[in-house]
Design an enzyme around this catalytic site. Structure first.
Site, PDB file in Angstrom:
ATOM      1  N   HIS A   1       0.872  -1.185   0.000  1.00 13.49           N
ATOM      2  CA  HIS A   1       0.000   0.000   0.000  1.00 13.49           C
ATOM      3  C   HIS A   1       0.909   1.236   0.000  1.00 13.49           C
ATOM      4  CE1 HIS A   1      -2.747   2.956   1.858  1.00 13.49           C
ATOM      5  NE2 HIS A   1      -3.743   2.159   1.534  1.00 13.49           N
TER       6      HIS A   1
ATOM      7  N   ASP B   1       3.366  -4.297   7.941  1.00 11.27           N
ATOM      8  CA  ASP B   1       2.095  -3.593   7.769  1.00 11.27           C
ATOM      9  C   ASP B   1       0.981  -4.603   8.043  1.00 11.27           C
ATOM     10  OD1 ASP B   1      -0.285  -2.645   6.791  1.00 11.27           O
ATOM     11  OD2 ASP B   1       0.554  -1.785   4.962  1.00 11.27           O
TER      12      ASP B   1
ATOM     13  N   GLN C   1      -4.374  -5.046   7.186  1.00 10.59           N
ATOM     14  CA  GLN C   1      -5.384  -6.037   6.814  1.00 10.59           C
ATOM     15  C   GLN C   1      -5.259  -7.306   7.658  1.00 10.59           C
ATOM     16  OE1 GLN C   1      -7.815  -5.446   4.661  1.00 10.59           O
ATOM     17  NE2 GLN C   1      -7.016  -3.482   3.949  1.00 10.59           N
TER      18      GLN C   1
ATOM     19  N   LYS D   1     -10.023  -0.812  10.790  1.00 10.33           N
ATOM     20  CA  LYS D   1     -10.151  -2.031   9.980  1.00 10.33           C
ATOM     21  C   LYS D   1     -10.534  -3.219  10.857  1.00 10.33           C
ATOM     22  CE  LYS D   1      -7.164  -0.421   6.377  1.00 10.33           C
ATOM     23  NZ  LYS D   1      -7.835   0.053   5.172  1.00 10.33           N
TER      24      LYS D   1
END
Ligand code: PLP
Length: 406
Positions: free
Chosen positions: A123, A200, A203, A226
């Site tokens: 991302h 990261d 997600q 999220k």
């Protein structure tokens, strides 16, 4: 006893509304999850009755706020499997966390010519902070290739991850392809060449139980929104030995020990990295979001979401001209695709007219889009509150989009 996933849907009032004449189908949880009623009510209670600044300690509400804020840090530490809550820094989200590590660790401890390795599936939040410090300090930025199936190319990784690599910044789960990377193995590979790993987990946080200590992860970031929590709030985990030697990222109130015109000495970790009044409601809402999430059996959640992913894939593959992106063996419930000859944003618009919310575009992954030679994709992502009827509506919506746009 754990609560059943099937009961989760009633917590999400957003699903009771009519959008463009039809009941809402929300398939954009990879962008942000809907918020359960318990989180909404907790935030309302904070703002209605408990609003006060933290770490100032002069009165009841302030003390209570501080206690709740610091309790959230403890909850997050437990959620990530950290050794201590000092290793948790509250930030705006994954983006700010990456900027913090880049500026405070990268810009200080790397030398010109040192290499920073990312991947083609990152991302922008895990690209641009590294690019900024690389350009300014003459570091070398490289990216590991992605295979046609949307997995990391390990052959390319082994070529590029060398003793020159000082930072390996990698997503645990692609927000476009759904690919879940093997973080314990990648961590070991990074450490074998003497690099630190920055993960990261934006997600990943909703997909697997994370164990930063057990896997020896150096830095890891996630965003609360999220995982059913408030927007504009997240956390950075950093290994204590690393955080302790890092200089502050921003200056201001709360992060200091002593200030004079000539000199400032700084507070201990984690406060040294939290300048200014923090997002107190964000922390409190995150505690409730974690409690909400943890009442479910994670295996059951994964089973439910992956069953929807599979059902969607099965149904949609009968549509002529559909092309899927991402076929990794380990996946999050994210389905990216295009309809031949039709721009993804047009597909998104026709779905929206039918009350179906998906994300279209480059998903803040332009390097990945270039890798696949496409301008963007349509992305449907599934969460705990989705069901088979949502899959059916998506399928019927796409048939209509095809009829209308071909
Ligand atoms: N990384 C990934 C994989 C993401 O999916 C996102 C958000 O879409 C981010 C980073 C950035 O998160 P935030 O905007 O909450 O900082």
């Amino acid at each position: 006893m754990k609560t059943l996933v099937a009961q989760a849907r009633s917590q999400f009032l957003a699903l009771n509304q009519i959008v463009n004449g039809q009941s809402l189908v929300y398939l954009d949880s990879a962008a942000t999850t809907l918020k359960p009623l318990v989180v909404v009510e907790r935030l309302q209670r904070y703002y209605a009755y408990e609003s006060a600044n933290v770490h100032r300690g002069a009165h009841y509400l302030s003390d209570r706020g501080t206690e709740n804020y610091e309790n959230s840090r403890l909850q997050v530490a437990q959620q990530l499997g950290a050794e201590s809550s000092d290793e948790i820094i509250f930030v705006k989200g994954t983006t700010e966390a990456m900027n913090l590590v880049a500026q405070s660790y990268g810009a200080h401890f790397l030398n010109p010519g040192d290499e920073i390795l990312i991947t083609e599936m990152e991302h922008h939040a895990n690209i641009i902070p590294w690019q900024m410090i690389a350009q300014k300090n003459n570091f070398v930025l490289q990216a590991v290739k992605v295979t046609p199936d949307g997995e990391l190319d390990y052959e390319d990784l082994r070529k590029k991850l060398t003793p020159k690599t000082k930072i390996f910044a990698v997503t645990a789960c692609s927000n476009v392809l759904g690919t879940i990377n093997d973080i314990p193995t990648l961590t070991k590979m990074a450490h074998d060449v003497g690099a630190v790993i920055v993960v990261d987990a934006a997600q990943w946080i909703s997909q697997e139980k994370i164990e930063v200590k057990k896997w020896n992860i150096d830095f890891l970031a996630f965003s609360s929104h999220k995982l059913f929590g408030p927007t504009g709030f997240g956390a950075l985990y950093g290994r204590k030995e690393l955080l302790q030697k890092m200089p502050p990222y921003q200056g201001g109130g709360n992060m200091i020990a002593e200030v004079s015109l000539e000199k400032t000495t700084y507070n201990d970790i984690p406060f040294r990295f939290e300048a200014g009044t923090p997002h107190i409601a964000g922390a409190i809402g995150t505690t409730t979001a974690l409690e909400f999430y943890n009442q479910f059996d994670l295996n059951e959640v994964r089973k439910h979401e992956l069953a929807l992913l599979k059902a969607a894939e099965e149904k949609l593959k009968s549509i002529a001209g559909i092309k899927f992106f991402g076929r990794s063996k380990t996946r999050a419930p994210i389905l990216s695709f295009n309809l031949e000859g039709i721009h993804p944003s047009d597909v998104g618009q026709v779905l929206d007219q039918q009350g179906i919310a998906v994300r279209t575009g480059h998903h803040c992954n332009q390097i990945l889009m270039n890798r696949f030679g496409i301008p963007g994709t349509v992305r449907a992502s599934f969460s705990i509150y989705n069901n088979e009827s949502d899959v059916d509506r998506l399928y019927r919506g796409l048939i209509k989009a095809k009829e209308f746009l071909s």
